[in-house]
Design a protein around this motif. Structure first.
Motif, PDB file in Angstrom:
ATOM      1  N   ASP A  56      19.014  -7.620  -7.626  1.00 38.31           N
ATOM      2  CA  ASP A  56      17.704  -8.261  -7.529  1.00 38.31           C
ATOM      3  C   ASP A  56      16.546  -7.299  -7.789  1.00 38.31           C
ATOM      4  N   PHE A  57      16.774  -5.982  -7.694  1.00 36.71           N
ATOM      5  CA  PHE A  57      15.661  -5.044  -7.762  1.00 36.71           C
ATOM      6  C   PHE A  57      15.720  -4.038  -8.909  1.00 36.71           C
ATOM      7  N   ASP A  58      16.832  -3.858  -9.559  1.00 34.83           N
ATOM      8  CA  ASP A  58      16.910  -2.890 -10.654  1.00 34.83           C
ATOM      9  C   ASP A  58      16.404  -3.522 -11.946  1.00 34.83           C
ATOM     10  N   GLY A  59      15.512  -2.819 -12.644  1.00 31.03           N
ATOM     11  CA  GLY A  59      15.033  -3.274 -13.938  1.00 31.03           C
ATOM     12  C   GLY A  59      13.857  -4.235 -13.917  1.00 31.03           C
ATOM     13  N   LEU A  60      13.136  -4.317 -12.804  1.00 34.21           N
ATOM     14  CA  LEU A  60      12.002  -5.237 -12.708  1.00 34.21           C
ATOM     15  C   LEU A  60      10.794  -4.731 -13.483  1.00 34.21           C
ATOM     16  N   GLU A  61       9.985  -5.646 -13.964  1.00 36.66           N
ATOM     17  CA  GLU A  61       8.729  -5.298 -14.633  1.00 36.66           C
ATOM     18  C   GLU A  61       7.594  -5.135 -13.623  1.00 36.66           C
ATOM     19  N   SER A  62       7.605  -5.982 -12.575  1.00 35.51           N
ATOM     20  CA  SER A  62       6.546  -5.922 -11.570  1.00 35.51           C
ATOM     21  C   SER A  62       7.032  -6.526 -10.256  1.00 35.51           C
ATOM     22  N   ILE A  63       6.309  -6.170  -9.183  1.00 35.10           N
ATOM     23  CA  ILE A  63       6.536  -6.730  -7.851  1.00 35.10           C
ATOM     24  C   ILE A  63       5.164  -7.029  -7.270  1.00 35.10           C
ATOM     25  N   SER A  64       4.946  -8.269  -6.841  1.00 33.87           N
ATOM     26  CA  SER A  64       3.669  -8.673  -6.253  1.00 33.87           C
ATOM     27  C   SER A  64       3.820  -8.775  -4.747  1.00 33.87           C
ATOM     28  N   ARG A  65       2.888  -8.143  -4.026  1.00 37.75           N
ATOM     29  CA  ARG A  65       2.901  -8.183  -2.570  1.00 37.75           C
ATOM     30  C   ARG A  65       1.789  -9.101  -2.080  1.00 37.75           C
ATOM     31  N   LYS A  66       2.102  -9.955  -1.114  1.00 39.92           N
ATOM     32  CA  LYS A  66       1.123 -10.813  -0.444  1.00 39.92           C
ATOM     33  C   LYS A  66       1.130 -10.462   1.038  1.00 39.92           C
ATOM     34  N   SER A  67      -0.030 -10.053   1.553  1.00 41.39           N
ATOM     35  CA  SER A  67      -0.111  -9.688   2.959  1.00 41.39           C
ATOM     36  C   SER A  67      -1.498 -10.010   3.497  1.00 41.39           C
ATOM     37  N   GLU A  68      -1.557 -10.774   4.565  1.00 38.16           N
ATOM     38  CA  GLU A  68      -2.827 -11.093   5.193  1.00 38.16           C
ATOM     39  C   GLU A  68      -3.422  -9.897   5.910  1.00 38.16           C
ATOM     40  N   THR A  69      -2.585  -8.966   6.373  1.00 34.98           N
ATOM     41  CA  THR A  69      -3.081  -7.825   7.137  1.00 34.98           C
ATOM     42  C   THR A  69      -3.299  -6.568   6.292  1.00 34.98           C
ATOM     43  N   GLU A  70      -2.494  -6.381   5.238  1.00 35.74           N
ATOM     44  CA  GLU A  70      -2.608  -5.166   4.433  1.00 35.74           C
ATOM     45  C   GLU A  70      -3.194  -5.412   3.048  1.00 35.74           C
ATOM     46  N   GLY A  71      -3.424  -6.646   2.721  1.00 35.51           N
ATOM     47  CA  GLY A  71      -3.969  -6.977   1.413  1.00 35.51           C
ATOM     48  C   GLY A  71      -2.877  -7.200   0.381  1.00 35.51           C
ATOM     49  N   ASP A  72      -3.259  -7.849  -0.697  1.00 39.41           N
ATOM     50  CA  ASP A  72      -2.324  -8.139  -1.783  1.00 39.41           C
ATOM     51  C   ASP A  72      -2.337  -6.974  -2.771  1.00 39.41           C
ATOM     52  N   ASP A  73      -1.237  -6.812  -3.490  1.00 42.21           N
ATOM     53  CA  ASP A  73      -1.144  -5.750  -4.482  1.00 42.21           C
ATOM     54  C   ASP A  73      -0.095  -6.135  -5.504  1.00 42.21           C
ATOM     55  N   VAL A  74      -0.177  -5.530  -6.668  1.00 43.66           N
ATOM     56  CA  VAL A  74       0.839  -5.705  -7.703  1.00 43.66           C
ATOM     57  C   VAL A  74       1.309  -4.324  -8.108  1.00 43.66           C
ATOM     58  N   TYR A  75       2.599  -4.116  -8.032  1.00 42.33           N
ATOM     59  CA  TYR A  75       3.218  -2.844  -8.396  1.00 42.33           C
ATOM     60  C   TYR A  75       3.853  -3.017  -9.772  1.00 42.33           C
ATOM     61  N   MET A  76       3.350  -2.271 -10.740  1.00 46.11           N
ATOM     62  CA  MET A  76       3.813  -2.389 -12.127  1.00 46.11           C
ATOM     63  C   MET A  76       4.678  -1.188 -12.519  1.00 46.11           C
ATOM     64  N   GLY A  77       5.732  -1.458 -13.278  1.00 43.62           N
ATOM     65  CA  GLY A  77       6.513  -0.403 -13.899  1.00 43.62           C
ATOM     66  C   GLY A  77       7.582   0.251 -13.051  1.00 43.62           C
ATOM     67  N   TYR A  78       7.806  -0.203 -11.836  1.00 45.43           N
ATOM     68  CA  TYR A  78       8.842   0.386 -10.984  1.00 45.43           C
ATOM     69  C   TYR A  78      10.184  -0.235 -11.359  1.00 45.43           C
ATOM     70  N   LYS A  79      10.715   0.197 -12.487  1.00 43.19           N
ATOM     71  CA  LYS A  79      11.890  -0.428 -13.097  1.00 43.19           C
ATOM     72  C   LYS A  79      13.218   0.119 -12.594  1.00 43.19           C
ATOM     73  N   LYS A  80      13.209   1.349 -12.114  1.00 42.53           N
ATOM     74  CA  LYS A  80      14.466   2.013 -11.783  1.00 42.53           C
ATOM     75  C   LYS A  80      14.689   2.062 -10.272  1.00 42.53           C
ATOM     76  N   LEU A  81      15.724   1.383  -9.818  1.00 43.87           N
ATOM     77  CA  LEU A  81      16.116   1.434  -8.410  1.00 43.87           C
ATOM     78  C   LEU A  81      16.868   2.742  -8.187  1.00 43.87           C
ATOM     79  N   THR A  82      16.304   3.628  -7.369  1.00 42.61           N
ATOM     80  CA  THR A  82      16.908   4.947  -7.169  1.00 42.61           C
ATOM     81  C   THR A  82      17.523   5.134  -5.792  1.00 42.61           C
ATOM     82  N   GLY A  83      17.283   4.206  -4.873  1.00 38.88           N
ATOM     83  CA  GLY A  83      17.860   4.351  -3.550  1.00 38.88           C
ATOM     84  C   GLY A  83      17.946   3.039  -2.799  1.00 38.88           C
ATOM     85  N   VAL A  84      19.068   2.856  -2.112  1.00 39.27           N
ATOM     86  CA  VAL A  84      19.267   1.712  -1.229  1.00 39.27           C
ATOM     87  C   VAL A  84      19.906   2.253   0.046  1.00 39.27           C
TER      88      VAL A  84
END
Length: 89
Positions: free
Chosen positions: A41-69
Motif C-alpha cells: 500500500d505504501f511503496d511507489g506512491l506519488e503523493s500522500i495527503s494528510r487531513k488533521s483538525e489539530t495539526e493542519g492539512d498537508d500534501v507530501y509529494m515524491g516519497y516514493k520509496k518505502l525504506t522502513g517498516v
C-alpha cells in the motif's frame, strides 16, 4: 488524523511528519496486517495527503520509496519511513 494515498486508499494514523531538513516522511498507524500487505500500500506512491483538525492539512509529494517498516505486534502499530530523492523535492 487521516492520510490518503495517491492510489485512493485512506488510513487513520496517529501521526505523519516530514521534517523539512530531510527527505524522509514518517507515519505511525494502527495496523495488524502483514508487513508485505502494508508495504504494497505504501511503496511507489506519488503523493500522500494528510487531513488533521489539530495539526493542519498537508500534501507530501515524491516519497516514493518505502525504506522502513517497524511493526509492534503488542501495540498493534506500525511505523513507516518513506524517502524521496533530491529530484523529487
Amino acid at each position: 488524523m487521516t492520510i490518503t494515498t495517491s492510489t485512493g486508499k485512506t488510513f487513520d494514523v496517529n501521526w505523519a511528519w516530514a521534517p523539512r531538513n530531510t527527505n524522509r516522511l514518517r507515519i505511525e498507524m494502527h495496523d495488524t496486517r502483514t508487513i508485505k500487505e502494508i508495504a504494497e500500500d505504501f511503496d511507489g506512491l506519488e503523493s500522500i495527503s494528510r487531513k488533521s483538525e489539530t495539526e493542519g492539512d498537508d500534501v507530501y509529494m515524491g516519497y516514493k520509496k518505502l525504506t522502513g517498516v517497524n511493526q509492534d505486534t503488542v501495540k498493534g502499530t506500525v511505523q513507516l519511513t518513506l524517502e524521496r530523492s533530491e529530484t523529487d523535492v
